[in-house]
Write a protein that holds these residues in place. Structure first.
Motif, mmCIF file in Angstrom:
data_model
loop_
_atom_site.group_PDB
_atom_site.id
_atom_site.type_symbol
_atom_site.label_atom_id
_atom_site.label_comp_id
_atom_site.label_asym_id
_atom_site.label_seq_id
_atom_site.Cartn_x
_atom_site.Cartn_y
_atom_site.Cartn_z
ATOM 1 N N SER A 108 6.300 -20.388 50.157
ATOM 2 C CA SER A 108 7.225 -19.401 49.598
ATOM 3 C C SER A 108 6.604 -18.007 49.515
ATOM 4 O O SER A 108 7.334 -17.009 49.421
ATOM 5 N N ARG A 109 5.274 -17.938 49.512
ATOM 6 C CA ARG A 109 4.545 -16.666 49.420
ATOM 7 C C ARG A 109 4.979 -15.857 48.192
ATOM 8 O O ARG A 109 5.036 -14.630 48.238
ATOM 9 N N ILE A 110 5.285 -16.514 47.089
ATOM 10 C CA ILE A 110 5.767 -15.785 45.919
ATOM 11 C C ILE A 110 4.635 -15.208 45.080
ATOM 12 O O ILE A 110 4.882 -14.361 44.224
ATOM 13 N N LEU A 111 3.402 -15.670 45.299
ATOM 14 C CA LEU A 111 2.260 -15.088 44.597
ATOM 15 C C LEU A 111 1.717 -13.907 45.394
ATOM 16 O O LEU A 111 1.287 -14.059 46.537
ATOM 17 N N ALA A 112 1.754 -12.730 44.784
ATOM 18 C CA ALA A 112 1.128 -11.569 45.410
ATOM 19 C C ALA A 112 -0.389 -11.702 45.296
ATOM 20 O O ALA A 112 -0.903 -12.484 44.490
ATOM 21 N N PRO A 113 -1.130 -10.947 46.106
ATOM 22 C CA PRO A 113 -2.598 -11.019 46.027
ATOM 23 C C PRO A 113 -3.102 -10.809 44.607
ATOM 24 O O PRO A 113 -2.722 -9.862 43.919
ATOM 25 N N GLY A 114 -3.948 -11.746 44.149
ATOM 26 C CA GLY A 114 -4.518 -11.668 42.815
ATOM 27 C C GLY A 114 -3.693 -12.332 41.732
ATOM 28 O O GLY A 114 -4.184 -12.538 40.621
ATOM 29 N N GLU A 115 -2.441 -12.677 42.020
ATOM 30 C CA GLU A 115 -1.601 -13.320 41.017
ATOM 31 C C GLU A 115 -1.924 -14.809 40.904
ATOM 32 O O GLU A 115 -2.467 -15.424 41.839
ATOM 33 N N MET A 116 -1.560 -15.388 39.744
ATOM 34 C CA MET A 116 -1.931 -16.763 39.421
ATOM 35 C C MET A 116 -0.725 -17.597 39.046
ATOM 36 O O MET A 116 0.314 -17.078 38.625
ATOM 37 N N ALA A 117 -0.896 -18.903 39.198
ATOM 38 C CA ALA A 117 0.107 -19.868 38.742
ATOM 39 C C ALA A 117 -0.604 -21.015 38.045
ATOM 40 O O ALA A 117 -1.730 -21.382 38.406
ATOM 41 N N LEU A 118 0.048 -21.554 37.047
ATOM 42 C CA LEU A 118 -0.455 -22.738 36.351
ATOM 43 C C LEU A 118 0.365 -23.936 36.780
ATOM 44 O O LEU A 118 1.601 -23.905 36.744
ATOM 45 N N LEU A 119 -0.304 -24.991 37.197
ATOM 46 C CA LEU A 119 0.340 -26.260 37.530
ATOM 47 C C LEU A 119 0.019 -27.260 36.435
ATOM 48 O O LEU A 119 -1.085 -27.251 35.871
ATOM 49 N N ILE A 120 0.966 -28.152 36.161
ATOM 50 C CA ILE A 120 0.765 -29.074 35.056
ATOM 51 C C ILE A 120 1.494 -30.385 35.338
ATOM 52 O O ILE A 120 2.488 -30.419 36.065
ATOM 53 N N GLY A 121 0.983 -31.474 34.771
ATOM 54 C CA GLY A 121 1.626 -32.771 34.928
ATOM 55 C C GLY A 121 0.900 -33.811 34.112
ATOM 56 O O GLY A 121 -0.084 -33.519 33.428
ATOM 57 N N ALA A 122 1.405 -35.036 34.189
ATOM 58 C CA ALA A 122 0.810 -36.136 33.428
ATOM 59 C C ALA A 122 0.975 -37.424 34.207
ATOM 60 O O ALA A 122 1.780 -37.516 35.135
ATOM 61 N N GLY A 123 0.208 -38.427 33.800
ATOM 62 C CA GLY A 123 0.299 -39.725 34.446
ATOM 63 C C GLY A 123 -0.029 -40.843 33.491
ATOM 64 O O GLY A 123 -0.578 -40.617 32.399
ATOM 65 N N ALA A 124 0.318 -42.049 33.912
ATOM 66 C CA ALA A 124 0.157 -43.234 33.071
ATOM 67 C C ALA A 124 -1.258 -43.320 32.545
ATOM 68 O O ALA A 124 -2.226 -43.104 33.255
ATOM 69 N N GLY A 125 -1.337 -43.589 31.235
ATOM 70 C CA GLY A 125 -2.665 -43.747 30.651
ATOM 71 C C GLY A 125 -2.784 -43.380 29.194
ATOM 72 O O GLY A 125 -3.283 -44.136 28.426
ATOM 73 N N LEU A 126 -2.420 -42.235 28.759
ATOM 74 C CA LEU A 126 -1.800 -41.119 29.448
ATOM 75 C C LEU A 126 -2.785 -39.961 29.523
ATOM 76 O O LEU A 126 -3.517 -39.714 28.586
#
Length: 346
Positions: free
Chosen positions: A310-328
């Protein structure tokens, strides 16, 4: 866990089968209750009918390798992760994937953790590259194919339908231009008291799928929903704060532009994630699950692939990814688009 700019996500790739099972079809054929479909907020799921799960991972890895201009023989580490049957019993899918990629010089490893396997494998690969000077290039792959009679993709979990896919993430320790992202930080928060969300009150079995077919966590997840809801806010808050700290940024840093939400459907995101995240971060929230549903361990690779394409992050910009799984176990990561942009593979 801070990686700064020492570990690069050199390239990513994802392969999803072209065939789609739409929510409308599932409702019309009585395979999905309309009320549940509404809570999901999903349009369709990709369905693999003539390809195995590990072969989807191979296809995704070849996309990533082409983008990185790498050959499979250059890989030092390969970590494959999944949640459901890979097509054979007592067998090592990562060795199969390594063979087909020509990765004869790498160490193939399996990480069979749960839906957070993609994030944990990303962390493991980055740690290996950081700790071992001899390891410079790594592949994190995932794949799953959810089929009856073992799994009913529409009714396995409450409001969280399952799609088929293969994904790939290539990492290296290099300051060469052209990386998709820098991996600034990965962090985890563990709540082992929530392992009951999958186990429920089932007895221990002597073989896979012995207790019921198709296998489902509907009942156990519903019974544990109150327990999960009671701790999710505090645990997610702690996790995100720790990840921001590891990345060396504040919650209001203008470079942090997006949170990529897990592919668990609209209802699950609204209930379990948004209350904590919106209290912490004033950013844009992205959902990429409309035509995929939940991809198990593949959420991580697919999310990074969608960010890249998607190229939605401009140079130097950041994104946080998050999730969970069994265990937990919850996992979060912060990635940054490279400051100096060089033409990358499409």
């Amino acid at each position: 866990m801070r990686f700064g700019t020492d570990v690069q996500i050199r390239a990513v790739g994802a392969w999803t089968p072209p065939a789609l099972d739409t929510t409308a079809q599932a409702v019309a054929e009585g395979r999905l209750i309309p009320e549940v479909a509404q809570r999901m907020g999903i349009t369709a799921l990709p369905v693999a009918s003539d390809i195995s799960a590990p072969d989807m991972a191979v296809r995704a890895a070849r996309i990533a390798l082409d983008r990185a201009l790498w050959d499979g023989s250059e890989l030092d580490v390969l970590i494959h992760t999944w949640i459901y049957h890979q097509g054979h019993d007592m067998w090592s899918p990562p060795h199969y994937i390594a063979k087909l990629l020509g990765a004869t010089n790498c160490l193939p490893l399996a990480l069979h953790q749960g839906c957070d396997g993609g994030g944990l494998a990303l962390q493991d690969a980055a740690l290996r590259l950081t700790a071992d000077p001899a390891s410079r290039k790594a592949l994190v792959s995932s794949s799953d194919r959810f089929v009856l009679p073992g799994i009913d993709r529409w009714n396995f979990q409450p409001s969280m339908p399952l799609g088929d896919s293969g994904t790939a993430i290539l990492l290296d320790r290099s300051d060469e231009p052209g990386a998709a992202f820098s991996l600034l930080a990965v962090n985890t928060y563990v709540a082992p008291e929530l392992e009951v969300l999958v186990r429920g009150d089932r007895p221990f079995a002597d073989m896979p799928m012995q207790v019921e077919l198709p296998f489902s966590v509907l009942d156990s997840a519903r019974k544990g929903a109150e327990l999960l809801g009671s701790v999710a806010y505090d645990h997610l808050t702690s996790l995100v704060k720790a990840t921001l700290d590891d990345a060396g940024i504040e919650a209001h840093d203008p470079r942090l532009r997006y949170v990529v939400l897990p592919r668990i459907g609209a209802g699950g995101v609204a209930t379990l994630y948004m209350p904590a995240l919106q209290d912490l971060l004033d950013v844009e929230y992205l959902r990429f699950d409309d035509l995929t549903g939940h991809l198990g361990c593949g959420d991580w690779g697919a999310d990074l692939n969608d960010l890249h394409e998607s190229r939605i992050l401009a140079p130097g910009e950041m994104a946080l990814l998050i999730g969970a799984g069994a265990g937990l176990t919850w996992v979060s990561a912060i990635v940054q688009a490279p400051e100096n942009v060089t033409a990358q593979g499409s």
